[in-house]
Design a protein around this motif. Structure first.
Motif, PDB file in Angstrom:
ATOM      1  N   GLY A  19      51.129 112.219 -11.550  1.00 48.46           N
ATOM      2  CA  GLY A  19      50.100 112.771 -12.641  1.00 48.46           C
ATOM      3  C   GLY A  19      50.832 112.462 -14.159  1.00 48.46           C
ATOM      4  N   HIS A  20      49.609 112.661 -15.276  1.00 47.86           N
ATOM      5  CA  HIS A  20      49.744 112.043 -16.179  1.00 47.86           C
ATOM      6  C   HIS A  20      51.013 113.412 -16.331  1.00 47.86           C
ATOM      7  CE1 HIS A  20      47.871 108.450 -17.712  1.00 47.86           C
ATOM      8  NE2 HIS A  20      47.231 109.315 -16.452  1.00 47.86           N
ATOM      9  N   SER A  22      53.192 116.050 -14.783  1.00 52.59           N
ATOM     10  CA  SER A  22      54.782 116.123 -13.986  1.00 52.59           C
ATOM     11  C   SER A  22      54.705 115.057 -13.248  1.00 52.59           C
ATOM     12  CB  SER A  22      54.936 117.080 -14.088  1.00 52.59           C
ATOM     13  OG  SER A  22      53.273 117.922 -13.563  1.00 52.59           O
ATOM     14  N   SER A 175      40.343 118.903 -13.059  1.00 56.95           N
ATOM     15  CA  SER A 175      41.394 119.067 -14.870  1.00 56.95           C
ATOM     16  C   SER A 175      42.340 119.006 -14.533  1.00 56.95           C
ATOM     17  CB  SER A 175      40.222 120.431 -15.337  1.00 56.95           C
ATOM     18  OG  SER A 175      40.746 119.547 -16.196  1.00 56.95           O
ATOM     19  N   GLY A 176      42.878 117.736 -15.135  1.00 59.82           N
ATOM     20  CA  GLY A 176      44.597 117.167 -15.116  1.00 59.82           C
ATOM     21  C   GLY A 176      44.948 117.162 -15.960  1.00 59.82           C
ATOM     22  N   ASP A 203      45.004 117.720 -22.165  1.00 57.87           N
ATOM     23  CA  ASP A 203      45.915 116.936 -23.103  1.00 57.87           C
ATOM     24  C   ASP A 203      44.584 116.596 -24.589  1.00 57.87           C
ATOM     25  OD1 ASP A 203      47.895 116.510 -22.426  1.00 57.87           O
ATOM     26  OD2 ASP A 203      48.026 114.011 -22.268  1.00 57.87           O
ATOM     27  N   GLN A 263      50.811 123.067 -25.928  1.00 56.66           N
ATOM     28  CA  GLN A 263      50.728 123.855 -24.720  1.00 56.66           C
ATOM     29  C   GLN A 263      50.717 125.192 -24.694  1.00 56.66           C
ATOM     30  OE1 GLN A 263      52.393 120.910 -21.697  1.00 56.66           O
ATOM     31  NE2 GLN A 263      51.567 122.247 -20.320  1.00 56.66           N
ATOM     32  N   GLN A 266      47.907 127.233 -25.955  1.00 57.39           N
ATOM     33  CA  GLN A 266      47.135 126.434 -25.131  1.00 57.39           C
ATOM     34  C   GLN A 266      46.982 127.439 -24.579  1.00 57.39           C
ATOM     35  OE1 GLN A 266      46.915 125.022 -22.306  1.00 57.39           O
ATOM     36  NE2 GLN A 266      45.982 123.159 -22.373  1.00 57.39           N
ATOM     37  N   GLY A 346      43.793 121.402 -10.521  1.00 59.69           N
ATOM     38  CA  GLY A 346      44.497 121.096 -11.327  1.00 59.69           C
ATOM     39  C   GLY A 346      44.879 121.856 -12.707  1.00 59.69           C
ATOM     40  N   ARG A 384      47.685 124.606  -9.892  1.00 57.00           N
ATOM     41  CA  ARG A 384      48.633 123.353 -10.311  1.00 57.00           C
ATOM     42  C   ARG A 384      49.220 121.969  -9.457  1.00 57.00           C
ATOM     43  NH1 ARG A 384      53.435 125.460 -13.427  1.00 57.00           N
ATOM     44  NH2 ARG A 384      54.107 123.703 -13.815  1.00 57.00           N
TER      45      ARG A 384
HETATM   46  N1  LIG Z   1      48.703 127.562 -17.012  1.00 55.07           N
HETATM   47  C1  LIG Z   1      48.396 126.936 -17.591  1.00 55.07           C
HETATM   48  N2  LIG Z   1      47.249 127.348 -18.519  1.00 55.07           N
HETATM   49  C2  LIG Z   1      46.370 126.589 -18.872  1.00 55.07           C
HETATM   50  N3  LIG Z   1      46.511 124.694 -18.989  1.00 55.07           N
HETATM   51  C3  LIG Z   1      47.336 124.573 -18.212  1.00 55.07           C
HETATM   52  C4  LIG Z   1      48.562 125.275 -17.605  1.00 55.07           C
HETATM   53  N4  LIG Z   1      49.320 124.643 -16.394  1.00 55.07           N
HETATM   54  C5  LIG Z   1      49.251 123.438 -16.657  1.00 55.07           C
HETATM   55  N5  LIG Z   1      48.297 123.456 -17.526  1.00 55.07           N
HETATM   56  C6  LIG Z   1      47.510 122.268 -18.198  1.00 55.07           C
HETATM   57  O1  LIG Z   1      47.164 121.287 -16.797  1.00 55.07           O
HETATM   58  C7  LIG Z   1      47.441 120.356 -17.379  1.00 55.07           C
HETATM   59  C8  LIG Z   1      48.391 119.323 -16.368  1.00 55.07           C
HETATM   60  O2  LIG Z   1      47.256 119.172 -15.203  1.00 55.07           O
HETATM   61  P1  LIG Z   1      48.194 118.892 -13.757  1.00 55.07           P
HETATM   62  O3  LIG Z   1      47.139 118.760 -12.842  1.00 55.07           O
HETATM   63  O4  LIG Z   1      49.385 118.654 -13.692  1.00 55.07           O
HETATM   64  O5  LIG Z   1      47.464 117.011 -13.827  1.00 55.07           O
HETATM   65  P2  LIG Z   1      48.207 115.705 -13.126  1.00 55.07           P
HETATM   66  O6  LIG Z   1      47.469 115.872 -12.509  1.00 55.07           O
HETATM   67  O7  LIG Z   1      47.440 115.032 -14.138  1.00 55.07           O
HETATM   68  O8  LIG Z   1      49.469 115.077 -14.087  1.00 55.07           O
HETATM   69  C9  LIG Z   1      48.655 120.214 -18.538  1.00 55.07           C
HETATM   70  O9  LIG Z   1      47.408 119.484 -19.618  1.00 55.07           O
HETATM   71  C10 LIG Z   1      48.851 120.994 -19.105  1.00 55.07           C
HETATM   72  O10 LIG Z   1      48.929 121.857 -20.017  1.00 55.07           O
END
Ligand SMILES: Nc1ncnc2c1ncn2[C@@H]1O[C@H](COP(=O)(O)OP(=O)(O)O)[C@@H](O)[C@H]1O
Lengths: 423, 433
Positions: A19-20, A22, A175-176, A203, A263, A266, A346, A384
């Motif tokens: 993913g973007h 990780s 939602s990533g 992001d 982050q 956030q 996501g 996640r």
């Molecule tokens: N507990 C959380 N609360 C809010 N946002 C989160 C949490 N855990 C991860 N994120 C956000 O989720 C995103 C990563 O999502 P992910 O599905 O892993 O992305 P990708 O599939 O593109 O790697 C990041 O922007 C991170 O800030």
């Protein structure tokens, strides 16, 4: 014998979910990935003198093939400032872009995480639903040629997320970090022409939060640069000592570390309001205090909700809108099935209140005669790592074992068959 | 068993397998000693309930149905580690569901004989119909489809096991024109139809594209309705229901009226209830034409009166019960009955002998009928009079002479009562019955 027919068969397969944010790596049939490796690689020129390479342990954690560069992978290595270490992402648009860096990450995974040789483990990779044919072939080629995996398979991450939530047919809202997408999955196959995606992801939210915090004049110095700090009262100027560095950290490293700092903010502070943002309603909610790495503390009130509103308050790209659009592009016959299992996955969907707001937005767009059901795993890990967990399940199902593209098949028919083998 | 194995020259099992019995202990060894029915005596003066609370071995059985017959919880020691656990080994295997003979590894007990991969039997494929080049050239050529495209479509059908929606999704739109799900289905089923006809199969499936297209169009329209449209539809449906309810109510009222009129009609010819049992011939030839079907009259008269429930089959009961008026007889009617009974000087509650019961019930039933007929008659009378007034109002100077058979003698007998009855009746559309 009868015990084996429960459906699972462990064949030592590995699951990779890039993913973007990780890369998730681990063994199939386990609950969670063995490791989540940040999707950035630190690259620094290798200017350590080449004397006595044996005695001096190599600081880089991947045996680098090109001796002129050192590569730094995984959180602990990335979060240390190093002279002229630039951070690079190997992903773009949900797809692998920089293959060299990506190979470094895969090397690292085998060396340090899996700690076993690649030729013994079939590998299942996830990919984004809009992955391009030449990228799929390239990945196939690398896995077979470089890593000599005995078998390989590629599945769309949305389909895996649906499996992880016990569905073969679903409308997957993922939602990533870099985007939010709505992907209809029918019987485990993605309907590629009905995928809708918006660039509003984690992001973007972090970017907005950073802008706001900088506008408020808050010092976002990352923890990695702070030597000591003192406790101060709310909103007082922070008192802290910076680490003494003999060099200036690179811009990309600073940007990454500040992103991590925001982050934190956030995840701690931001919340999506249940209905479209209203200053007066938001003011009624309790404030949340956040302490920044510098020791600075402040309460955040309505800003918490205002920030998250960017994910939904958009005529075309809001999460509810893309979901409805995607369903609307599918054959009418399957729309009821899609609406009745909307799977949310996501990391960014973990922003507080995300699922409530999405279900509210979506229900107002659901055709009156259809039943809407949202399925969102409760645990943060399941949410996640939704795609990874789905891959873990799929790769350890007995009936799946016939699906792998094997080394023999690769040698006979080449990489082009990936399109046929893994639809 | 061992002898058989020897004869068959089979191997002895290396070690006995670990089974549930061997761990927990078989229940055969632990047969309960026959429960001696040695019951303790209750000490004098102790309450039975208190005594029952005392610990008693024989009563130790829980009130639940025992589901574990192995007495697993009663034996304190589990015999673990008594036998050797069976080994698991990381062994290679091939999967017959694969065509390439690839070798994978998985964990298996070496003691299990290697057999066919257990999941291979789930490998099911949909039968896709096929054709040869010659067959295509001869039978399957149509305008708008090249052979290449047809082949591509058939390949997709194979790959996606006839999931037409996915076939349409993955259609190679670079080489071929975009096709809808219906187009693809149509082409596929036409080919199948032609091929199975050629092969002499009886059952041939056909696919109605136009119907499918229309159906989907309708469905789309249904889903694309806005909230207002849905609300409007609901509102209209509600209105429709109301209208129907009102219509039914009106119909019911006119039916009631008609029933009464017909009763009144029959009254003039068959004044007595017993007359209804007269031969059909008489009823079939009424002295004057009636508006209503005679059968209808018969039924109406029969339904009037009181329906006393049948007590014959309901076990023992007091006979006086049989004289009780059923609940569906209104207060007005029961008052009327009382009054009439008093008029003719009868007791309200006579001694319920068999005979009296029957006659008394019949009498009262007739009384109710009489009352209904009377009120119906007065309704008719009223209508007749009002019609006459209407007629006279429309044709000033003329009088309508009502033929004498239509003027009831009730009126003559009981002139004073008429007005009163009409008042009670009020509007002709709400009869008193
Ligand atoms: N507990 C959380 N609360 C809010 N946002 C989160 C949490 N855990 C991860 N994120 C956000 O989720 C995103 C990563 O999502 P992910 O599905 O892993 O992305 P990708 O599939 O593109 O790697 C990041 O922007 C991170 O800030």
């Amino acid at each position: 014998m009868s015990g084996m027919l429960y459906g699972g068969d462990e064949i030592g397969a590995l699951v990779f979910d890039p993913g973007h944010h990780s890369l998730r790596v681990g063994y199939a049939q386990e609950d969670t990935p063995k490791a989540e490796i940040p999707a950035v690689v630190g690259v620094a020129p290798d200017d350590t003198p080449k004397i006595e390479p044996e005695t001096k342990p190599d600081e880089s954690n991947v045996s680098s093939t090109a001796p002129a560069w050192k590569y730094y992978i995984d959180t602990t290595f990335l979060h240390t400032p190093r002279p002229s270490m630039d951070l690079h992402s190997y992903m773009k648009d949900g797809m692998i872009e920089n293959w060299d860096l990506f190979e470094k990450i895969v090397d690292y995974s085998y060396d340090k995480i899996i700690q076993s040789e690649s030729q013994y483990h079939p590998v299942l990779f996830s990919e984004c639903p809009w992955n391009l044919r030449h990228k799929r072939e390239k990945l196939t080629e690398i896995m077979f040629e470089k890593y000599k995996v005995p078998a390989f398979f590629l599945v769309k991450n949305a389909a895996l997320a649906a499996f992880a939530n016990g569905r073969a047919t679903a409308l997957v809202i993922d939602s990533g970090a870099t985007h939010t997408s709505a992907v209809p999955v029918l019987d485990g196959y993605v309907i590629t022409n009905a995928v809708v995606k918006s660039p509003l992801g984690g992001d973007y939210l972090i970017l907005k939060a950073r802008e706001m915090l900088e506008h408020m004049g808050i010092d976002l110095t990352p923890a990695a640069l702070i030597a000591s700090k003192e406790v101060v009262r709310d909103k007082d100027k922070p008192k802290y000592m910076k680490k003494k560095l003999s060099f200036q950290p690179t811009n990309s490293w600073m940007a990454y570390m500040i992103k991590k700092t925001v982050q934190d903010f956030q995840q701690n502070v931001i919340q999506v309001s249940e209905s479209p943002f209203d200053e007066r309603i938001a003011a009624g909610f309790p404030t949340i205090q956040h302490e920044f790495p510098t020791g600075y503390r402040q309460d955040f009130g309505p800003e918490r909700f205002k920030l998250a509103e960017v994910l939904f308050d958009h005529a075309m790209l809001g999460a509810g809108h893309i979901a409805a659009t995607s369903a609307g592009m599918c054959d009418v016959d399957i729309r009821p099935a899609l609406y009745s299992s909307v799977v949310l996955t996501g990391g960014n969907s973990l922003v507080q209140g995300f699922s409530d707001r999405l279900s509210r937005d979506l229900s107002s767009r659901t055709p009156g005669s259809l039943r809407l059901k949202m399925i969102a795993a409760n645990g943060t890990v399941e949410r996640r790592f939704g795609s990874w967990v789905g891959g873990s399940i799929l790769a350890s199902i007995g009936t799946f074992q016939q699906m792998w593209m094997s080394m023999q098949e690769y040698q006979e028919a080449g990489k082009a068959q990936i399109d046929r083998k893994c639809p | 068993m061992a002898d058989v194995r020897d004869i068959m020259e089979l191997e002895h099992p290396a070690s006995q397998e670990v089974t549930r019995e061997s761990i927990i202990g078989s229940d055969k060894q632990r047969k309960r000693p026959p429960t001696t029915t040695k019951t303790q005596k209750r000490p004098e003066g102790m309450h039975r309930e208190v005594f029952a609370l005392l610990y008693n071995d024989n009563k130790d059985v829980s009130p639940l149905f025992p589901s574990d017959t192995g007495h697993g919880y009663k034996q304190t020691k589990i015999k673990l580690g008594m036998r050797k656990p069976r080994k698991w080994k990381w062994v290679p295997f091939t999967n017959p569901a694969r065509t390439d003979g690839a070798v994978f590894h998985h964990w298996r007990r070496p003691s299990d004989e290697p057999k066919e991969y257990p999941f291979a039997k789930f490998n099911k494929k949909v039968d896709i119909c096929t054709y040869t080049d010659a067959e295509y050239q001869q039978h399957l050529r149509v305008d708008g489809w090249t052979k290449d495209e047809t082949d591509h479509m058939m390949q997709l059908a194979q790959r996606f096991d006839l999931r037409f929606i996915l076939m349409a999704d993955r259609y190679d739109t670079e080489k071929f024109p975009k096709r809808s799900v219906e187009d693809i289905k149509d082409r596929y089923y036409k080919i199948c139809g032609i091929m199975s006809k050629l092969r002499g199969e009886k059952k041939i499936y056909t696919y109605d594209v136009d119907h499918e297209k229309r159906r989907k169009e309708q469905l789309k329209k249904l889903y694309d309705r806005t909230q207002e449209q849905i609300e409007e539809e609901q509102f209209l449906l509600l209105e429709l229901k109301k209208i129907e309810a009102r219509k039914k109510e009106r119909e019911r009222k006119t039916q009631d009226l008609q029933k009464l009129i017909s009763q009144a009609d029959s009254q003039s010819e068959t004044p007595r209830k017993t007359d209804k049992k007269l031969p059909k011939k008489k009823i079939a030839n009424p002295s004057r034409p009636s508006r209503v079907d005679t059968a209808h009259i018969l039924q109406a008269v029969e339904t009037a009166g009181i329906k006393f429930p049948d007590y014959k089959n309901s076990g023992v009961s007091l006979r006086s019960q049989r004289m009780k008026l059923p609940a569906n007889v209104g207060q007005k009617k029961s008052k009327g009955i009382e009054q009439m009974l008093q008029e003719i000087g009868l007791e309200l509650n006579p001694i319920p002998t068999e005979e009296i019961c029957q006659n008394f019930n019949e009498l009262r039933s007739d009384m109710v009928l009489l009352m209904e007929i009377k009120s119906a008659l007065s309704t008719c009378e009223f209508e007749l009079q009002s019609l006459r007034h209407q007629y006279e109002a429309l044709n000033p100077g003329k009088t309508l002479t009502i033929p004498p058979q239509l003027i009831s003698n009730l009126d003559l007998e009981n002139k004073a009562g008429t007005g009163e009855i009409i008042d009670v009746v009020g509007s002709p559309s709400t009869p008193t019955s």
